[in-house]
Scaffold this active site. Structure first.
Site, short mmCIF file in Angstrom:
data_model
loop_
_atom_site.label_atom_id
_atom_site.label_comp_id
_atom_site.label_asym_id
_atom_site.label_seq_id
_atom_site.Cartn_x
_atom_site.Cartn_y
_atom_site.Cartn_z
N SER A 226 5.59 -5.14 23.24
CA SER A 226 5.62 -6.57 23.08
C SER A 226 7.06 -7.19 23.41
O SER A 226 7.69 -6.44 24.43
CB SER A 226 5.56 -6.92 21.33
OG SER A 226 5.50 -8.23 21.18
N ASN A 227 7.38 -8.59 23.15
CA ASN A 227 8.68 -9.04 23.73
C ASN A 227 9.29 -9.66 22.32
O ASN A 227 8.56 -10.13 21.46
CB ASN A 227 8.50 -9.83 24.77
CG ASN A 227 7.48 -11.04 24.56
OD1 ASN A 227 7.87 -11.72 23.68
ND2 ASN A 227 6.47 -11.04 25.07
N PRO A 228 10.39 -10.28 22.51
CA PRO A 228 11.01 -10.82 21.30
C PRO A 228 11.20 -12.26 21.27
O PRO A 228 11.71 -12.96 20.45
CB PRO A 228 12.75 -10.40 21.56
CG PRO A 228 12.78 -10.33 22.98
CD PRO A 228 11.47 -10.02 23.53
N ALA B 120 4.73 -16.26 25.24
CA ALA B 120 5.48 -15.08 26.14
C ALA B 120 4.25 -14.04 26.10
O ALA B 120 4.15 -13.25 25.35
CB ALA B 120 6.65 -14.72 25.36
#
Ligand code: CTP
Length: 401
Positions: A210-212, A277
């Site tokens: 995933s991403n933040p 995102a």
């Protein structure tokens, strides 16, 4: 920065209105408070006077002096109706709603509301059975027909100790909604689809890529579009944010799920803003259950996810407006322009994610709005302010046809 009247009715939620008054003032607005006699029994005029730095009107027969040059021209409620640019009534009790819906003016607040021609927002709060009474419901319908905007009530614990639909929205939510609405109603009749947050691409039942992304930008866009009168659908990846008020929220996890939901709703919308995102790749073949540590591969094979925005760009019908984001390491305008063309977009919001305090997890963002015909460089803004600037650009495009 606006001149606002905050009307407070006599309900227990009145204590939250003190915080609301303080918040609105901190955001740079001038706030003049009118209390009903019942509200003044819950919270004293002095509290509001101290918080707003303005006199408080709480007795119809003994109005305050504001010290404005044109004050002598009418009674206090008439003077305020000329002074104010917007009004918010919180809490709007059953009694206040009833008086307003039947044109009565027994105190300074209802007298002001009858005289005031600007936008009025009502935040009802009462016991849930009072809210459901046909007299209240019919009154609310009538008020809506007359152009009053009603925020809430929402479900939650009530003063009686019960749970139900009767709670006032929280002060920060009300302040946001109120400010969003004051922006105008230029998205009325428009349908807006927003994607937000990260996606999670599972490797097994307990691990993912995933991403933040916090989702804040997309949620601010959804809330701002609702505030400006749009019907809004938010397709969100996993975030810790509460559902924005008035917005249809569809929660998903993986990019393919986000793709399916967006593709299903895209034909019916006028505007798509892709703020999510999205993970570009996913692990090939998710494992069922949990992979044991000793069986974890050192290399994970990935396969591409669909590019949601690009796919929608291919299906775009005349009149639909598509907005994408570009997270670049440095303000790379050429790359943003490439995305604009490749994805058939109308607008790209370019963020430089190399700067601290901007982009992904931050509350603020600096952006360059890039369109075929030009660009607009924006200063460092809160994500809410940036949301409005993006919508301003979309609205200009819509008005051009
Ligand atoms: N997007 C999408 N689906 C994807 C990937 C991206 O809808 N699978 C959308 C994002 O929501 C965003 C825009 O496309 O609006 C970003 O495009 P992308 O090409 O991914 O650009 P960057 O994120 O800036 O990254 P890169 O340049 O590395 O591709």
């Amino acid at each position: 920065m606006a001149r606002l009247v905050l009307g407070v009715g006599g309900g227990i939620a009145a204590f939250k209105s003190a915080q609301l008054a303080s918040l609105l003032r901190k955001r740079g607005h001038r706030v003049r408070v009118i209390l009903t006699p019942a509200a003044a029994r819950f919270v004293t005029p002095l509290t509001f006077e101290s918080l707003t730095g303005e006199p408080v009107y709480h007795d119809l027969w003994n109005p305050p002096r504001y010290g404005d040059p044109d004050e002598a021209l009418g009674e206090a409620h008439i003077h305020l109706s000329r002074w104010a640019e917007g009004a918010l009534v919180a809490p709007a009790t059953a009694d206040l709603l009833g008086q307003l819906a039947s044109g009565q003016a027994r105190d300074g607040l209802t007298a002001f509301l009858l005289a005031f021609g600007g936008p009025v927002f009502l935040a009802p709060a009462m016991h849930h059975r009072m809210w459901l009474h046909p007299a209240v419901q019919e009154g609310v319908e009538r008020l809506k027909r007359w152009g009053y905007r009603i925020f809430g009530p929402v479900k939650g614990p009530l003063a009686s100790g019960e749970e139900g639909l009767g709670r006032m929205l929280e002060p920060a939510e009300l302040a946001d909604l109120f400010e969003d609405h004051l922006h105008g109603r230029d998205m009325e009749g428009k349908r807006v689809l927003v994607t937000a947050g990260p996606t999670q691409e599972p490797l097994d039942a307990v691990r993912h890529i995933s991403n933040p992304s916090s989702g804040k930008m997309g949620y601010a866009l959804a809330q701002a579009a609702f505030g400006r009168g749009a019907e809004v659908i938010l397709v969100s990846g996993p975030t810790s944010l509460p559902d924005p008020y008035g917005v249809e929220v569809i929660r998903v996890r993986r990019a393919v799920e986000m793709y399916e939901e967006v593709a299903r709703r895209f034909p019916e919308v006028d505007i798509l803003v892709a703020a999510a995102a999205v993970a570009d790749h996913r692990p090939k073949g998710m494992q069922a259950g949990k992979i044991r540590k000793e069986d974890l591969p050192f290399q994970v094979e990935l396969e591409p996810n669909p590019d949601i925005l690009k796919e929608m760009g291919l299906r775009k019908k005349p009149g639909q407006v598509l907005v994408g984001f570009a997270a670049e390491w440095g303000m790379d305008e050429a790359s943003a322009r490439r995305k604009l063309r490749e994805k058939h977009l109308d607008l790209v919001v370019l963020n430089d994610v190399s700067r601290p305090g901007e982009g992904f997890e931050a509350d603020t963002n600096r952006a360059l709005l890039v369109a075929e015909e030009g660009k607009e460089e924006l200063p460092l803004l809160s994500k809410r302010e940036l949301a409005h600037r993006i919508l301003d650009a979309v609205a200009r495009r819509l008005s051009r046809g």
